[in-house]
Structures are given as structure tokens and as C-alpha cells.
Design a protein around this motif. Structure first.
Motif, PDB file in Angstrom:
ATOM      1  N   VAL A  86     -27.037  30.121  67.158  1.00 37.69           N
ATOM      2  CA  VAL A  86     -27.552  30.194  65.789  1.00 37.69           C
ATOM      3  C   VAL A  86     -26.682  31.122  64.953  1.00 37.69           C
ATOM      4  CG1 VAL A  86     -29.507  30.919  64.378  1.00 37.69           C
ATOM      5  CG2 VAL A  86     -29.894  29.612  66.463  1.00 37.69           C
TER       6      VAL A  86
ATOM      7  N   LYS B  92     -28.589  32.866  70.613  1.00 35.24           N
ATOM      8  CA  LYS B  92     -29.569  31.804  70.861  1.00 35.24           C
ATOM      9  C   LYS B  92     -28.966  30.434  70.561  1.00 35.24           C
ATOM     10  CE  LYS B  92     -33.298  34.202  71.898  1.00 35.24           C
ATOM     11  NZ  LYS B  92     -33.902  34.110  73.205  1.00 35.24           N
ATOM     12  N   ARG B  93     -29.196  29.493  71.460  1.00 35.52           N
ATOM     13  CA  ARG B  93     -28.735  28.116  71.279  1.00 35.52           C
ATOM     14  C   ARG B  93     -29.949  27.190  71.231  1.00 35.52           C
ATOM     15  NH1 ARG B  93     -24.818  30.871  73.764  1.00 35.52           N
ATOM     16  NH2 ARG B  93     -22.653  30.322  73.298  1.00 35.52           N
ATOM     17  N   SER B  94     -29.859  26.185  70.416  1.00 37.52           N
ATOM     18  CA  SER B  94     -30.975  25.250  70.280  1.00 37.52           C
ATOM     19  C   SER B  94     -30.921  24.200  71.378  1.00 37.52           C
ATOM     20  CB  SER B  94     -30.927  24.555  68.917  1.00 37.52           C
ATOM     21  OG  SER B  94     -31.115  25.489  67.889  1.00 37.52           O
TER      22      SER B  94
ATOM     23  N   ALA C 178     -31.198  28.368  61.588  1.00 34.30           N
ATOM     24  CA  ALA C 178     -31.871  27.903  62.804  1.00 34.30           C
ATOM     25  C   ALA C 178     -32.217  26.426  62.699  1.00 34.30           C
ATOM     26  CB  ALA C 178     -33.137  28.731  63.042  1.00 34.30           C
ATOM     27  N   SER C 179     -32.625  25.995  61.507  1.00 32.50           N
ATOM     28  CA  SER C 179     -33.004  24.595  61.306  1.00 32.50           C
ATOM     29  C   SER C 179     -31.792  23.670  61.456  1.00 32.50           C
ATOM     30  CB  SER C 179     -33.633  24.428  59.920  1.00 32.50           C
ATOM     31  OG  SER C 179     -33.971  23.092  59.696  1.00 32.50           O
TER      32      SER C 179
ATOM     33  N   GLU D  31     -28.147  21.178  74.925  1.00 34.23           N
ATOM     34  CA  GLU D  31     -28.138  22.514  74.319  1.00 34.23           C
ATOM     35  C   GLU D  31     -26.892  22.615  73.455  1.00 34.23           C
ATOM     36  OE1 GLU D  31     -29.019  26.714  76.248  1.00 34.23           O
ATOM     37  OE2 GLU D  31     -26.965  26.064  76.719  1.00 34.23           O
TER      38      GLU D  31
ATOM     39  N   ASN E  87     -29.108  24.295  63.188  1.00 34.09           N
ATOM     40  CA  ASN E  87     -28.734  24.305  64.602  1.00 34.09           C
ATOM     41  C   ASN E  87     -29.657  23.398  65.405  1.00 34.09           C
ATOM     42  OD1 ASN E  87     -28.506  25.855  67.487  1.00 34.09           O
ATOM     43  ND2 ASN E  87     -26.676  26.179  66.238  1.00 34.09           N
ATOM     44  N   ARG E  88     -30.940  23.461  65.104  1.00 35.21           N
ATOM     45  CA  ARG E  88     -31.932  22.623  65.794  1.00 35.21           C
ATOM     46  C   ARG E  88     -31.708  21.141  65.485  1.00 35.21           C
ATOM     47  NH1 ARG E  88     -35.285  21.212  69.803  1.00 35.21           N
ATOM     48  NH2 ARG E  88     -36.955  19.925  69.027  1.00 35.21           N
TER      49      ARG E  88
ATOM     50  N   THR F 144     -30.809  36.598  67.482  1.00 35.88           N
ATOM     51  CA  THR F 144     -30.475  35.186  67.292  1.00 35.88           C
ATOM     52  C   THR F 144     -28.996  34.894  67.521  1.00 35.88           C
ATOM     53  OG1 THR F 144     -30.070  35.487  64.932  1.00 35.88           O
ATOM     54  CG2 THR F 144     -32.301  34.854  65.590  1.00 35.88           C
TER      55      THR F 144
END
Length: 198
Positions: free
Chosen positions: A126, A137-139, A36-37, A121, A39-40, A134
Motif C-alpha cells: 500500500v 501491507k499488500r492486498s 488502499a482502495s 497478493e 491497491n485492493r 501500511t
């Protein structure tokens, strides 16, 4: 005695399995957080570069406009402030740079005369992890970039239409401009600074 040792070994085995299982779960949880990190961070990089690209496009247009109006110093201040009619849109550059960073632009808006705020975006989600939900999910991230003049000058108080052009000071550089031979002119990045807003 031997049966007691076997019993102790048998009791230790479930504890060992529980500890190993817990460690594996923690490792997978850290991996999910890392996914997640990453991707962010990718989304923020895309937003930063997209906002800067839009601002740089506006900077280049302003520099071109200034070069056109070099013989008319009365127009310089309006150009340095971004108060110029006829500038083309710059958000297309934001979209171009976002796509280079595997993201898409959700919005690109102007902030005053010389700023752009871009929200992006990520194209890639993720992905699968131990955290449910997740996978799709997109960052998202946003950034604001600004164009700022680096130059100052003083018009002659007694004769604003004088033939000699005023000295142009941009940062530590000074230019004495010749209206008859305007070859040695400052470049766009010498005239304007482009940076991310704090």
C-alpha cells in the motif's frame, strides 16, 4: 479599540490553524483510503484475470480434445462436462496473468471439473500513509472462474454408431458436421463459455 481588534485577530488565528490542520488531516486520510482502495482493486483485477486465464486454458484443451473426437459423438458429452483424462495443468496461466497485473499467485485450486479458484497478493505494498503500519501491507483477493459448455446434441436412439454425426447446437448456432470433412468446426469460445462465478 485597536488593541481589542488585535486581540480578536490573535484569538482567531489559532482557530484558523486548527481548522486548516483538520482539513489537511482529512485530506491525508482520504488519500490513505484511496491508496488502499486502488491497491485492493488491483489485487481483485489480478485475481479475476488469473482465474479466467486458468479456465480458458482448460477450455482450449477441451476444445482440442473435442476436435480429436469429432468422429466419435459418444465421447462428446464427457468432453463437454470436463470429464477427460490427460488434460494438462492450467494454473501456470493464472501465474502468468497475475504477474502481468503486478501480483503473485498464493494458491490456485480446481473447483470440480471445470472451475478454478485463484488467490493473489499484490507485489507492491500500500505504501506510506498517515495510517501506521501500511507501508509493508499488500492486498489480497480471490476469484473463481468456470468453464461451461454452450453446446447440446442428441445421439440417435436406434443407432449410436451411425455414420452421420448428430447436429451440434451451441447457443444460437447450429452445425451439421461431416465426419469425412470436419473443416467448418466451432471454435473453443463457441463450444465453451468462460466466466467468473457469482
Amino acid at each position: 479599540m485597536r488593541s481589542r481588534e488585535c486581540r480578536d485577530a490573535g484569538q482567531a488565528f489559532p482557530i484558523y490553524i486548527t481548522v486548516v490542520g483538520g482539513l489537511l488531516f482529512l485530506a491525508l486520510a482520504y488519500f490513505a483510503v484511496g491508496q488502499a482502495s486502488v491497491n485492493r482493486n488491483g489485487a481483485q483485477t489480478a485475481a479475476d484475470s488469473a482465474a479466467l486465464a486458468a479456465a480458458q486454458d482448460t477450455r482450449d484443451q477441451l476444445a482440442d480434445k473435442w476436435i480429436e473426437d469429432v468422429p466419435d459423438p459418444a465421447e462428446w458429452q464427457r468432453i463437454f462436462e470436463g470429464d477427460v483424462a490427460g488434460l494438462g495443468p492450467s494454473c501456470w496461466r493464472a501465474e502468468q496473468f497475475a504477474s502481468r497485473n503486478d501480483a503473485r499467485v498464493l494458491s490456485c485450486t480446481t473447483e470440480g471439473l471445470l472451475g478454478f479458484t485463484v488467490e493473489v497478493e499484490t507485489v507492491k505494498p500500500v505504501g506510506n500513509s498517515i495510517v501506521p503500519g501500511t507501508e509493508d501491507k499488500r492486498s489480497r483477493a480471490s476469484a473463481t472462474a468456470e468453464v461451461e459448455s454452450r453446446c447440446t446434441f442428441e445421439l440417435p436412439a436406434d443407432d449410436p454408431g451411425a455414420e452421420d454425426l448428430p447436429e451440434l447446437a451451441c447457443g444460437d448456432e447450429r452445425w451439421i458436421l461431416d465426419p469425412e470433412n470436419p473443416i467448418d468446426l466451432p471454435t473453443a469460445d463457441e463450444l465453451f463459455d468462460v466466466h467468473l462465478a457469482d
